[in-house]
Design a protein around this motif. Structure first.
Motif, mmCIF file in Angstrom:
data_model
loop_
_atom_site.group_PDB
_atom_site.id
_atom_site.type_symbol
_atom_site.label_atom_id
_atom_site.label_comp_id
_atom_site.label_asym_id
_atom_site.label_seq_id
_atom_site.Cartn_x
_atom_site.Cartn_y
_atom_site.Cartn_z
ATOM 1 N N ASP A 238 0.818 -1.219 0.000
ATOM 2 C CA ASP A 238 0.000 0.000 0.000
ATOM 3 C C ASP A 238 0.847 1.262 0.000
ATOM 4 O O ASP A 238 0.325 2.370 0.169
ATOM 5 C CB ASP A 238 -0.942 0.000 1.207
ATOM 6 N N ALA A 289 -5.472 11.001 5.035
ATOM 7 C CA ALA A 289 -5.656 10.631 3.635
ATOM 8 C C ALA A 289 -5.892 9.129 3.481
ATOM 9 O O ALA A 289 -6.766 8.697 2.724
ATOM 10 C CB ALA A 289 -4.435 11.061 2.821
ATOM 11 N N ARG A 290 -5.108 8.322 4.198
ATOM 12 C CA ARG A 290 -5.287 6.865 4.116
ATOM 13 C C ARG A 290 -6.662 6.457 4.642
ATOM 14 O O ARG A 290 -7.329 5.599 4.061
ATOM 15 C CB ARG A 290 -4.203 6.146 4.925
ATOM 16 N N TYR A 291 -7.058 7.061 5.751
ATOM 17 C CA TYR A 291 -8.342 6.672 6.337
ATOM 18 C C TYR A 291 -9.500 7.097 5.443
ATOM 19 O O TYR A 291 -10.492 6.373 5.305
ATOM 20 C CB TYR A 291 -8.500 7.281 7.728
ATOM 21 N N LEU A 292 -9.364 8.245 4.794
ATOM 22 C CA LEU A 292 -10.423 8.711 3.894
ATOM 23 C C LEU A 292 -10.565 7.762 2.701
ATOM 24 O O LEU A 292 -11.685 7.487 2.255
ATOM 25 C CB LEU A 292 -10.118 10.127 3.419
ATOM 26 N N ARG A 293 -9.441 7.231 2.192
ATOM 27 C CA ARG A 293 -9.506 6.247 1.106
ATOM 28 C C ARG A 293 -10.256 4.990 1.552
ATOM 29 O O ARG A 293 -11.013 4.397 0.788
ATOM 30 C CB ARG A 293 -8.093 5.884 0.630
ATOM 31 N N PHE A 294 -10.035 4.598 2.783
ATOM 32 C CA PHE A 294 -10.751 3.447 3.344
ATOM 33 C C PHE A 294 -12.249 3.706 3.398
ATOM 34 O O PHE A 294 -13.064 2.850 3.012
ATOM 35 C CB PHE A 294 -10.187 3.158 4.740
ATOM 36 N N GLU A 296 -13.994 5.815 1.605
ATOM 37 C CA GLU A 296 -14.530 5.884 0.242
ATOM 38 C C GLU A 296 -14.614 4.500 -0.408
ATOM 39 O O GLU A 296 -15.556 4.207 -1.141
ATOM 40 C CB GLU A 296 -13.658 6.809 -0.606
ATOM 41 N N ALA A 297 -13.630 3.636 -0.123
ATOM 42 C CA ALA A 297 -13.605 2.306 -0.746
ATOM 43 C C ALA A 297 -14.638 1.368 -0.147
ATOM 44 O O ALA A 297 -15.177 0.501 -0.841
ATOM 45 C CB ALA A 297 -12.207 1.701 -0.609
ATOM 46 N N PRO A 315 -3.849 16.132 4.965
ATOM 47 C CA PRO A 315 -3.874 14.722 4.559
ATOM 48 C C PRO A 315 -2.795 13.880 5.213
ATOM 49 O O PRO A 315 -3.024 12.717 5.532
ATOM 50 C CB PRO A 315 -3.658 14.793 3.038
#
Length: 431
Positions: A238, A289-294, A296-297, A315
């Motif tokens: 990742d 930023a990483r948590y926001l990607r989680f 959204e995914a 971020p």
């Protein structure tokens, strides 16, 4: 048609020979192996000479999977040593002094069976155990390296091939491979992904390390790569930097936590934290930023701060106000997990606290108990351990020699400002 002279033909043949030698050199020593140092890998590969009753001697290869101060453990193909209870082992650091090995376990009669050997007594300096890769998912086409003892080439010859794919549970690869390679390591990026078990002309077959790991457990051998052979830091799939934390133990203490940000060391018998397995720990806390990607995914529900002020959050800064359950879910989504508090403490000590954040403290996987070493069930399963630096935990007065031993608890359902988390990744994961 133009007729070539003898000199023209000679020039063509010389050019062809030079090209062939160049290709051969490339196939024997790949660029990535040169970068790592093939001499290092050879130190984890041994020559095995065995002779069964009424048989001619056979030469094969072995992989060192563990080195202790008084013993070394080696894996090879079963057919290499079948019939010989005490095969001879020659090691790269000292090839002039062959060693007698004992057979610890063998899967006899199996075409792709494995065997384990133990060499006892003073272990030659420089012998290393190679790392077993239990995480990489191979798909076919990967460039591979293998080391062995072919009859017509020098010992410890380094060669390359390409992975064809899986033949049932066995890895198949294309290469110039022969009997002397049997039992040797099949290497990808400097790590063992299989043990060569069969050779047929330009085709080789290898038992994957996932199957090897099961066999080793049955023989009560715990593989442990030598420190020098393990990447101390790496970038995860990742893109997150991680640092290696080795198994072993460190001293810990019992600490009393009082109101007003005061802690005190409680005198008592020596206590230790022990990790059974190596692991990689992320060097930084999970960021916004990483948590926001989680979120959204997965379509998860963001916590209030992230939902209301996502645009204003930096971020790269650690995410805060995350519940324990959300932290567990994130790490699972990232194919990792939350660290236990013992893992957290050893990581903090092994890195001299460099991985810690002075503002944010962290969730651990454990349910909190007043007595850390109690074997009873926790009284309140909603209380989870939080750990952090003294500053992040708002510890203002310290009595005693205390660094990373302070432990507190928080409700698993609640986030809070200044409370974040990081993930860890196991080395031994099934392919």
């Amino acid at each position: 048609m133009l007729k070539k002279s003898a000199s023209d033909v000679l020039v063509v043949r010389i050019a062809f020979l030079a090209t062939a030698l160049c290709l051969l050199s490339t196939s024997l020593v790949p660029h990535d192996l040169l970068a790592q140092g093939s001499e290092d890998l050879k130190r984890g590969v041994v020559k095995i000479t065995a002779r069964g009753e009424g048989q001619q001697s056979k030469v094969g290869t072995g992989v060192v999977v563990r080195v202790d101060h008084d013993a070394a453990y080696i894996v090879t193909a079963a057919h290499v040593i079948e019939g010989d209870p005490e095969p001879i082992v020659t090691v790269f650091p000292n090839p002039q002094k062959p060693l007698v090995a004992q057979v610890v376990g063998i899967q006899g009669g199996d075409q792709h069976g494995l065997a384990a050997l133990r060499v006892v007594g003073p272990i030659p300096d420089g012998l290393v155990a190679l790392p077993l890769d239990l995480t990489t998912k191979v798909v076919g086409g990967e460039a591979l390296t293998f080391i062995g003892f072919p009859r017509t080439l020098p010992p410890w010859t380094v060669s390359t091939g390409s992975l064809s794919g899986m033949n049932g549970p066995i890895l198949a690869f294309q290469a110039l491979v022969e009997e002397g390679h049997s039992g040797g390591p099949l290497l990808l990026n400097g790590q063992v992904i299989g043990v060569v078990s069969d050779t047929r002309g330009r085709l080789g077959y290898a038992v994957p390390t996932s199957i090897l790991a099961v066999a080793l457990r049955g023989w009560r051998i715990e593989p442990r790569a030598s420190e020098s052979m393990m990447p101390q830091e790496k970038i995860g799939a990742d893109g997150v930097p991680m640092v290696l934390i080795r198994s072993g133990r460190i001293p810990t203490k019992i600490v009393g936590v009082y109101g007003g940000g005061t802690v005190e060391e409680v005198q008592g018998p020596a206590r230790f934290v022990y990790l059974r397995d190596d692991l990689y720990v992320e060097t930084t806390l999970v960021s916004n930023a990483r948590y926001l990607r989680f979120v959204e995914a997965t379509g998860g529900i963001p916590f209030a701060e992230l939902e209301e002020h996502a645009a204003s959050l930096k971020p790269e800064e650690p995410v805060e106000d995350v519940s324990w359950h959300d932290a567990v879910a994130f790490c699972r989504w990232a194919h990792k997990r939350l660290p236990t508090e013992d893992e957290w403490e050893k990581a903090a000590r092994d890195t001299q606290g460099r991985i810690l954040n002075d503002r944010v403290y962290e969730w651990a996987a454990n349910t909190y108990q007043e007595s850390r070493f109690s074997s009873g069930e926790p009284q309140d399963p909603t209380r989870k351990v939080v750990r952090g630096s003294l500053r992040a935990l708002n510890i203002q007065k310290v009595f005693g020699d205390i660094d990373y031993q302070v432990r507190m608890y928080a409700n698993a359902d609640e986030g809070a400002s200044g409370r974040g988390f990081r993930c860890v990744q196991d080395l031994a994961k099934e392919r």
